[in-house]
Write a protein that holds these residues in place. Sequence first.
Motif, PDB file in Angstrom:
ATOM      1  N   ALA A 141       2.613 -17.446  -2.386  1.00  0.00           N
ATOM      2  CA  ALA A 141       3.366 -16.572  -1.484  1.00  0.00           C
ATOM      3  C   ALA A 141       3.973 -15.426  -2.246  1.00  0.00           C
ATOM      4  CB  ALA A 141       4.442 -17.375  -0.770  1.00  0.00           C
ATOM      5  N   GLY A 142       4.377 -15.680  -3.496  1.00  0.00           N
ATOM      6  CA  GLY A 142       4.833 -14.592  -4.341  1.00  0.00           C
ATOM      7  C   GLY A 142       6.103 -13.928  -3.889  1.00  0.00           C
ATOM      8  N   MET A 143       6.694 -13.143  -4.749  1.00  0.00           N
ATOM      9  CA  MET A 143       7.862 -12.350  -4.409  1.00  0.00           C
ATOM     10  C   MET A 143       7.513 -10.892  -4.545  1.00  0.00           C
ATOM     11  SD  MET A 143      10.772 -13.085  -3.229  1.00  0.00           S
ATOM     12  CE  MET A 143      11.723 -11.716  -3.814  1.00  0.00           C
ATOM     13  N   PRO A 144       7.791 -10.065  -3.549  1.00  0.00           N
ATOM     14  CA  PRO A 144       7.550  -8.642  -3.680  1.00  0.00           C
ATOM     15  C   PRO A 144       8.447  -8.049  -4.738  1.00  0.00           C
ATOM     16  CG  PRO A 144       8.027  -9.261  -1.419  1.00  0.00           C
ATOM     17  CD  PRO A 144       8.330 -10.424  -2.274  1.00  0.00           C
ATOM     18  N   ALA A 145       8.073  -6.873  -5.187  1.00  0.00           N
ATOM     19  CA  ALA A 145       8.887  -6.199  -6.189  1.00  0.00           C
ATOM     20  C   ALA A 145      10.298  -5.961  -5.679  1.00  0.00           C
ATOM     21  CB  ALA A 145       8.237  -4.864  -6.569  1.00  0.00           C
ATOM     22  N   GLU A 146      11.284  -6.233  -6.520  1.00  0.00           N
ATOM     23  CA  GLU A 146      12.680  -6.100  -6.116  1.00  0.00           C
ATOM     24  C   GLU A 146      13.217  -4.727  -6.505  1.00  0.00           C
ATOM     25  OE1 GLU A 146      14.808  -8.228  -4.687  1.00  0.00           O
ATOM     26  OE2 GLU A 146      13.471  -9.920  -4.405  1.00  0.00           O
ATOM     27  N   LYS A 147      12.395  -3.725  -6.373  1.00  0.00           N
ATOM     28  CA  LYS A 147      12.804  -2.379  -6.780  1.00  0.00           C
ATOM     29  C   LYS A 147      13.790  -1.797  -5.786  1.00  0.00           C
ATOM     30  CE  LYS A 147      10.273   1.537  -6.501  1.00  0.00           C
ATOM     31  NZ  LYS A 147       9.118   2.382  -6.683  1.00  0.00           N
ATOM     32  N   SER A 148      14.820  -1.160  -6.316  1.00  0.00           N
ATOM     33  CA  SER A 148      15.804  -0.532  -5.432  1.00  0.00           C
ATOM     34  C   SER A 148      15.177   0.644  -4.716  1.00  0.00           C
ATOM     35  CB  SER A 148      17.011  -0.055  -6.244  1.00  0.00           C
ATOM     36  OG  SER A 148      17.652  -1.156  -6.828  1.00  0.00           O
ATOM     37  N   MET A 149      15.568   0.823  -3.483  1.00  0.00           N
ATOM     38  CA  MET A 149      14.990   1.898  -2.682  1.00  0.00           C
ATOM     39  C   MET A 149      15.528   3.250  -3.129  1.00  0.00           C
ATOM     40  SD  MET A 149      15.079   2.382   1.419  1.00  0.00           S
ATOM     41  CE  MET A 149      16.809   2.776   1.416  1.00  0.00           C
ATOM     42  N   ASN A 150      14.635   4.192  -3.334  1.00  0.00           N
ATOM     43  CA  ASN A 150      15.009   5.561  -3.653  1.00  0.00           C
ATOM     44  C   ASN A 150      14.965   6.334  -2.347  1.00  0.00           C
ATOM     45  OD1 ASN A 150      15.609   7.924  -4.928  1.00  0.00           O
ATOM     46  ND2 ASN A 150      13.970   7.765  -6.448  1.00  0.00           N
ATOM     47  N   PHE A 151      16.095   6.352  -1.638  1.00  0.00           N
ATOM     48  CA  PHE A 151      16.118   6.795  -0.245  1.00  0.00           C
ATOM     49  C   PHE A 151      15.650   8.240  -0.093  1.00  0.00           C
ATOM     50  CE2 PHE A 151      18.069   8.593   3.519  1.00  0.00           C
ATOM     51  CZ  PHE A 151      17.845   7.603   4.476  1.00  0.00           C
ATOM     52  N   GLY A 152      16.221   9.155  -0.873  1.00  0.00           N
ATOM     53  CA  GLY A 152      15.931  10.584  -0.700  1.00  0.00           C
ATOM     54  C   GLY A 152      14.460  10.930  -0.824  1.00  0.00           C
ATOM     55  N   SER A 192      24.896  -0.991   2.395  1.00  0.00           N
ATOM     56  CA  SER A 192      23.882  -1.671   3.206  1.00  0.00           C
ATOM     57  C   SER A 192      22.462  -1.380   2.740  1.00  0.00           C
ATOM     58  CB  SER A 192      24.016  -1.253   4.675  1.00  0.00           C
ATOM     59  OG  SER A 192      23.798   0.133   4.818  1.00  0.00           O
ATOM     60  N   GLN A 193      22.286  -0.341   1.912  1.00  0.00           N
ATOM     61  CA  GLN A 193      20.955   0.085   1.518  1.00  0.00           C
ATOM     62  C   GLN A 193      20.178  -1.032   0.837  1.00  0.00           C
ATOM     63  OE1 GLN A 193      20.665   4.039  -0.247  1.00  0.00           O
ATOM     64  NE2 GLN A 193      19.539   3.153  -1.940  1.00  0.00           N
ATOM     65  N   LYS A 194      20.790  -1.705  -0.156  1.00  0.00           N
ATOM     66  CA  LYS A 194      20.078  -2.746  -0.889  1.00  0.00           C
ATOM     67  C   LYS A 194      19.737  -3.932   0.015  1.00  0.00           C
ATOM     68  CE  LYS A 194      24.411  -4.827  -2.558  1.00  0.00           C
ATOM     69  NZ  LYS A 194      25.182  -5.198  -3.765  1.00  0.00           N
ATOM     70  N   HIS A 195      20.563  -4.145   1.045  1.00  0.00           N
ATOM     71  CA  HIS A 195      20.286  -5.261   1.959  1.00  0.00           C
ATOM     72  C   HIS A 195      19.047  -4.993   2.802  1.00  0.00           C
ATOM     73  CE1 HIS A 195      23.941  -7.579   1.125  1.00  0.00           C
ATOM     74  NE2 HIS A 195      24.596  -6.426   1.065  1.00  0.00           N
ATOM     75  N   PHE A 196      18.828  -3.733   3.179  1.00  0.00           N
ATOM     76  CA  PHE A 196      17.633  -3.416   3.958  1.00  0.00           C
ATOM     77  C   PHE A 196      16.371  -3.550   3.109  1.00  0.00           C
ATOM     78  CE2 PHE A 196      20.554  -1.304   6.952  1.00  0.00           C
ATOM     79  CZ  PHE A 196      20.055  -1.830   8.125  1.00  0.00           C
ATOM     80  N   VAL A 197      16.444  -3.158   1.840  1.00  0.00           N
ATOM     81  CA  VAL A 197      15.304  -3.350   0.951  1.00  0.00           C
ATOM     82  C   VAL A 197      14.978  -4.836   0.840  1.00  0.00           C
ATOM     83  CG1 VAL A 197      14.430  -3.036  -1.389  1.00  0.00           C
ATOM     84  CG2 VAL A 197      15.835  -1.257  -0.346  1.00  0.00           C
ATOM     85  N   ALA A 198      16.021  -5.645   0.627  1.00  0.00           N
ATOM     86  CA  ALA A 198      15.815  -7.086   0.517  1.00  0.00           C
ATOM     87  C   ALA A 198      15.301  -7.687   1.822  1.00  0.00           C
ATOM     88  CB  ALA A 198      17.125  -7.766   0.105  1.00  0.00           C
ATOM     89  N   GLN A 199      15.776  -7.162   2.951  1.00  0.00           N
ATOM     90  CA  GLN A 199      15.355  -7.693   4.257  1.00  0.00           C
ATOM     91  C   GLN A 199      13.847  -7.612   4.415  1.00  0.00           C
ATOM     92  OE1 GLN A 199      17.072  -5.658   7.628  1.00  0.00           O
ATOM     93  NE2 GLN A 199      15.597  -6.523   9.061  1.00  0.00           N
ATOM     94  N   TRP A 200      13.263  -6.445   4.139  1.00  0.00           N
ATOM     95  CA  TRP A 200      11.826  -6.301   4.348  1.00  0.00           C
ATOM     96  C   TRP A 200      11.020  -6.966   3.244  1.00  0.00           C
ATOM     97  CZ3 TRP A 200      10.204  -5.435   8.932  1.00  0.00           C
ATOM     98  CH2 TRP A 200      11.041  -4.765   9.818  1.00  0.00           C
ATOM     99  N   ALA A 201      11.587  -7.068   2.048  1.00  0.00           N
ATOM    100  CA  ALA A 201      10.911  -7.818   0.987  1.00  0.00           C
ATOM    101  C   ALA A 201      10.838  -9.297   1.361  1.00  0.00           C
ATOM    102  CB  ALA A 201      11.642  -7.641  -0.342  1.00  0.00           C
ATOM    103  N   ASN A 242      21.522   2.608   9.998  1.00  0.00           N
ATOM    104  CA  ASN A 242      20.812   1.361   9.728  1.00  0.00           C
ATOM    105  C   ASN A 242      19.329   1.487  10.044  1.00  0.00           C
ATOM    106  OD1 ASN A 242      21.262   1.563  12.475  1.00  0.00           O
ATOM    107  ND2 ASN A 242      21.615  -0.620  12.780  1.00  0.00           N
ATOM    108  N   LEU A 243      19.015   2.191  11.155  1.00  0.00           N
ATOM    109  CA  LEU A 243      17.600   2.404  11.490  1.00  0.00           C
ATOM    110  C   LEU A 243      16.904   3.239  10.412  1.00  0.00           C
ATOM    111  CD1 LEU A 243      17.392   3.170  15.328  1.00  0.00           C
ATOM    112  CD2 LEU A 243      16.236   1.340  14.084  1.00  0.00           C
ATOM    113  N   LEU A 244      17.584   4.289   9.969  1.00  0.00           N
ATOM    114  CA  LEU A 244      16.992   5.170   8.957  1.00  0.00           C
ATOM    115  C   LEU A 244      16.735   4.414   7.661  1.00  0.00           C
ATOM    116  CD1 LEU A 244      19.052   8.445   9.494  1.00  0.00           C
ATOM    117  CD2 LEU A 244      16.597   8.165   9.815  1.00  0.00           C
ATOM    118  N   GLN A 245      17.729   3.647   7.224  1.00  0.00           N
ATOM    119  CA  GLN A 245      17.566   2.913   5.971  1.00  0.00           C
ATOM    120  C   GLN A 245      16.475   1.861   6.084  1.00  0.00           C
ATOM    121  OE1 GLN A 245      21.505   2.106   3.815  1.00  0.00           O
ATOM    122  NE2 GLN A 245      22.132   2.534   5.893  1.00  0.00           N
TER     123      GLN A 245
END
Length: 697
Positions: free
Chosen positions: A62-73, A293-302, A410-413
């Motif tokens: 199942a693996g773990m996706p990359a835990e890279k922080s989102m570069n929003f801009g 909240s940004q890091k939580h959205f990255v983690a959510q989809w990962a 939240n939608l944008l992030q």
Amino acid sequence: MSERPTAPADQATPAGGPAQDGQGTQAGQGGPGAAAGGRPLAAPVRPPAGGGPFGRGPFGGAGMPAEKSMNFGPSARRLIRRLDPERPRILAVIALAVISVVFAVIGPKILGRATDIIFSGVIGRHLPAGTTKEQAVEGVRASGNGNLADMLARMDLVPGHGIDFGALATVLTWALVLYVAASAFSWLQNYLLNDATQRTIFRLRSDVEDKINRLPLKFFDGQPRGELLSRVTNDIDNVSQTLQQTLSQLLTSLLTVIGVLVMMFVISPLLAVIALVTIPVSMVVTGQVAKRSQKHFVAQWAHTGTLNAHIEEAFTGHELVKVFGRGPEVEEVFRERNEDLYKASFGAQFISGIIMPVMMFIGNLNYVAIAVVGALRVATGAMSLGDVQAFIQYSRQFTQPLTQVASMANLLQSGVASAERVFELLDAEEQAPDPADAAPPADRRGRVEFEHVSFRYNADQPLIEDLSLVAEPGHTIAIVGPTGAGKTTLVNLIMRFYELDAGRITLDGVDITAMRRDDLRSQIGMVLQDTWLFGGTIRDNIAYGDPRATEEQIQAAARATYVDRFVRTLPDGYDTVIDEEGSNVSAGEKQLLTIARAFLADPSLLILDEATSSVDTRTEVLVQHAMAALRSDRTSFVIAHRLSTIRDADLILVMEAGSIVEHGTHDELLAARGAYHRLYSAQFSGALVAADGDMAG
């Protein structure tokens, strides 16, 4: 290796390569997403040995996706740039939005005029009739009510006259026309914007599909199928939803803020300054919340991709889960990953959800301040009641877009986090492009030659070193050896699923790297140990080998491979629908169908990777006869573990650790009493020796 064993060959019509690259035909497994593994997107080359808690198989990978922080801009800008092909529509949307907002912004000012007409009529009716407005004002001032006099002086009234319903009707009609026009332009704006958005998502999906077809097999070896499917489906859907819901509101909100701000300064600069206090406060609040909240959205989809990978893997291997009693472990992994997704999703939604109530609180404070200051200015005659009413409406229109923009954070992030995951897929390293001047061999005989070939999955783990061999047209080359010796890797190199580290492979004298992949794979048919059937009829699955085949050709292939015998026993015959897992036919029948598919393709080069392992002994005898007909006049590479199936091979290659340690016919290798003799003895004598030992004990 310096030895160059040989064997003869031939020519024939196309078969094809695997569906992995979207080219050619694969008779065995190889449909979209066929490879699974336990590594993240960036994992290199080596096919994984595991990844889940129980290693490889239905429980691992199942693996773990990359835990890279989102570069929003940068990710957001890249997403917006994908709208460039829709520039004419976007420009039209902007123009329509401007017109719609202008009409909507003028509305409160006109309604304020209606309020002034009503208020003036009510006050004027109580003033002495027959006097002028100036006389009435002076009379009120003389009575000591200076503030009331100032207010009356500013009003447009006639003493003794009530409400001017004609003027009121005219004003309300204009307001109605403006609001209807604003709504119509807004509807047209949304229609064009939705069209542009869906076209953009259509292209994004197409680009992802094209990208998958350009990715090398090593990518799929290192990518869990559930994680890949999550990027292709869930993440793209989330991007679509984000663009759909935010672009229109962001554009309208921005224009509304500008238009309302202009009108507020026109009505009262003082109240406009009070309203502007909302902007920096809102920006600070939104920025602070978004940062958390940004890091939580990255983690959510990962975590969504990880959970999907586990579910897909466990459901695919559901029977093995039950057989080995690993249900509790699978459920525990599900609970852990579901809990991780819950925590990430809750954190993302809760933190970003704080924005709306905070913005509403700030907006209400601003509303109170404007109402108090505006009332004082009306009382002093500095403003009319209609202007205050209009300004209060503008203040609501001013704070509402800011609140909407904040609530869309939240939608944008979430959308940009999903876009980044899709972009990672689009940025994955592709297979080397086909040469522009590539041409297939002029003489298609099926002669294959390995010239000092070296290959390794990982740079520090040698696999095949300096391998040379020749397969002559029309000969059957059997490849045997222990697990991990490089047998399947050898045929994967012929198919050009992987690129060589050194040396070269030629087909009919042409380097396979100088050929287009679809030209190469169109000459190759493949039957794998792991069968792949798609949802459709038996006829459709056989015709996958050659979509242009007639009904007679399909049935001829079925008869030659003994498929026709069991198909005739089915109620719907060749129209019997096979589900995607092929659960309504046996494992042996599925293998026969893939063999019929290869037979119909009629390739010049045939690769059989343990193709009869799933059939019973009696059927295997029949299939061997079919294989003999299939191999006739074409070069064949046969990977076999059951040595009884390759006795009649023209040449047998014995591989160990990526090298050919022996070669010859079956009788020659037995007589040599080397590695092949040991394998043969272990396979046909080991069981008898063990049985005799048990009986003696």
